[in-house]
Motif scaffolding. Structure first.
Motif, short mmCIF file in Angstrom:
data_model
loop_
_atom_site.label_atom_id
_atom_site.label_comp_id
_atom_site.label_asym_id
_atom_site.label_seq_id
_atom_site.Cartn_x
_atom_site.Cartn_y
_atom_site.Cartn_z
N ALA A 41 0.58 -1.39 -0.26
CA ALA A 41 0.00 0.07 -0.17
C ALA A 41 1.09 1.23 0.39
N GLY A 42 2.55 1.06 -0.05
CA GLY A 42 2.82 2.83 0.18
C GLY A 42 3.40 2.64 -1.16
N ALA A 43 2.86 2.19 -2.58
CA ALA A 43 3.41 1.82 -3.74
C ALA A 43 2.98 3.44 -3.74
N GLU A 44 3.70 4.03 -4.87
CA GLU A 44 3.61 5.74 -5.47
C GLU A 44 2.98 5.46 -6.85
N LEU A 45 1.85 6.44 -6.72
CA LEU A 45 0.63 6.65 -8.02
C LEU A 45 2.03 7.25 -9.00
N PRO A 46 2.31 6.51 -10.08
CA PRO A 46 2.66 7.04 -11.45
C PRO A 46 2.03 8.93 -11.33
N LYS A 47 3.19 9.59 -11.59
CA LYS A 47 3.49 10.93 -12.25
C LYS A 47 2.13 11.52 -13.18
N GLU A 48 2.20 10.18 -14.40
CA GLU A 48 0.92 10.32 -15.90
C GLU A 48 -0.25 10.33 -15.44
N LEU A 49 -0.53 9.91 -14.15
CA LEU A 49 -2.28 9.26 -14.07
C LEU A 49 -3.06 10.14 -14.38
N HIS A 50 -4.09 11.16 -14.48
CA HIS A 50 -4.59 12.42 -14.67
C HIS A 50 -5.91 12.21 -13.23
N PRO A 51 -5.33 13.10 -12.82
CA PRO A 51 -5.91 13.72 -11.63
C PRO A 51 -6.85 13.26 -11.38
N GLY A 52 -8.19 13.23 -11.64
CA GLY A 52 -9.43 12.14 -11.73
C GLY A 52 -9.24 10.87 -11.48
N THR A 53 -7.63 10.01 -12.18
CA THR A 53 -8.18 8.47 -11.61
C THR A 53 -7.39 8.70 -10.83
N ARG A 54 -6.60 9.60 -10.15
CA ARG A 54 -5.45 8.79 -8.97
C ARG A 54 -6.45 8.36 -7.66
N PRO A 55 -7.64 9.37 -7.15
CA PRO A 55 -7.60 8.33 -5.62
C PRO A 55 -8.39 7.43 -6.53
N VAL A 56 -9.40 6.76 -7.51
CA VAL A 56 -9.27 5.49 -8.33
C VAL A 56 -7.92 4.99 -7.86
N VAL A 57 -7.45 4.80 -7.96
CA VAL A 57 -6.35 3.74 -8.16
C VAL A 57 -5.36 3.67 -6.66
N LYS A 58 -5.82 4.43 -5.95
CA LYS A 58 -5.05 4.61 -4.74
C LYS A 58 -5.74 3.89 -3.81
N ARG A 59 -7.47 3.87 -3.80
CA ARG A 59 -8.38 3.45 -3.53
C ARG A 59 -8.37 1.68 -3.59
N ALA A 60 -8.00 1.13 -5.36
CA ALA A 60 -7.95 0.28 -4.81
C ALA A 60 -6.06 -0.66 -4.77
N ILE A 61 -5.18 0.46 -4.36
CA ILE A 61 -4.07 0.27 -3.90
C ILE A 61 -4.46 -0.67 -2.38
N GLU A 62 -5.41 0.42 -1.42
CA GLU A 62 -5.80 -0.03 -0.44
C GLU A 62 -6.28 -1.20 -0.31
N GLU A 63 -7.37 -1.14 -0.61
CA GLU A 63 -8.59 -2.04 -1.08
C GLU A 63 -7.67 -3.45 -0.85
N SER A 64 -7.27 -2.93 -1.59
CA SER A 64 -6.22 -4.27 -2.28
C SER A 64 -5.04 -5.31 -1.19
N PHE A 65 -5.03 -3.84 -0.11
CA PHE A 65 -3.89 -4.26 0.61
C PHE A 65 -4.87 -5.09 2.08
N VAL A 66 -6.12 -4.51 2.28
CA VAL A 66 -6.84 -4.83 3.51
C VAL A 66 -7.35 -6.19 3.11
N SER A 67 -7.72 -6.46 1.63
CA SER A 67 -8.01 -8.14 1.45
C SER A 67 -6.61 -9.20 2.04
N GLY A 68 -5.42 -8.43 1.43
CA GLY A 68 -4.32 -9.65 2.29
C GLY A 68 -4.41 -9.49 2.92
#
Length: 231
Positions: free
Chosen positions: A174-201
């Motif tokens: 969950a400490g993964a850094e988001l790519p700089k090229e991500l669209h601003p609207g997509t960044r929170p969605v990807v961050k949420r996906a990473i956090e939820e994946s960690f919680v599942s594990g």
């Protein structure tokens, strides 16, 4: 008992990377576990003399299993007092009831002139089991995280370069850094996906910890009964 340390090692990562606690706050959040073991160890060590080794070495792991099971309620967000605190307290009670009686049982199982050898063997096995547990649970956590993240990212529209950048960050969980090229609207969605994946594990690891604790209780029932029958 040392194999239970494997699941516990992911609690600070959850608190810091997913729940966004400061490192100091994450350390303080685990203090109840340490305090309970410290305060109850002397009392629990005397349980062997009062009621034998079997009861504490069965009840303690079962209580610890309940503590691990409470961690399954963890999600992204939520207050410390309703998510982590109950699980930490119950797990601390389980370990307090287990650790001192286990050491007492080991020391009482050999003649006085071999107590030092028994203590050394017990400590060596404990340290080795702890290292193996952390390594094994680390593999389980990473595999589960990868599988869940792949599933969630497949539902998000990303460029190939963004996916490649995320792939290089997976070992940070969950400490993964988001790519700089991500669209601003997509960044929170990807961050949420990473956090939820960690919680599942995290839930998978805690579930395994609960099963191991139940297995410890079962082994105490079988082994202690077998020894008493031979005696």
């Amino acid at each position: 008992m040392a194999r239970w340390a494997g699941p516990c090692s992911f609690c600070p990562l959850n608190l810091i990377q997913v729940q966004h606690y400061a490192p100091t706050a994450a350390g303080a959040a685990l203090l109840p576990l340490i305090l309970i073991i410290f305060l109850l160890s002397r009392w629990s060590g005397g349980l062997v003399e009062r009621c034998g080794a079997k009861i504490p070495l069965v009840a303690g792991p079962l209580i610890a299993a309940a503590g691990f099971a409470l961690f399954l309620r963890t999600d992204v967000g939520g207050t410390y007092w309703t998510t982590f605190f109950p699980a930490i307290v119950v797990l601390g009670l389980g370990m307090a009831v287990s650790v001192a009686p286990l050491t007492t049982t080991v020391m009482n199982s050999v003649p006085e002139n071999r107590v030092g050898v028994a203590s050394g063997i017990n400590n060596a096995i404990s340290r080795t089991a702890g290292l193996l547990a952390i390594a094994v649970f680390g593999i389980v956590m990473l595999q589960s995280f990868d599988r869940q993240l792949d599933q969630r990212l497949s539902e998000i529209e990303l460029t190939s370069s963004a996916r490649a950048a995320l792939a290089t960050q997976r070992n940070k969980l969950a400490g993964a850094e988001l790519p700089k090229e991500l669209h601003p609207g997509t960044r929170p969605v990807v961050k949420r996906a990473i956090e939820e994946s960690f919680v599942s594990g995290f839930r998978v690891v805690m579930g395994m910890g609960a099963l191991l604790a139940v297995g410890s209780a079962a082994s105490a029932v079988v082994l202690i009964q077998a020894k008493s029958r031979k005696a």
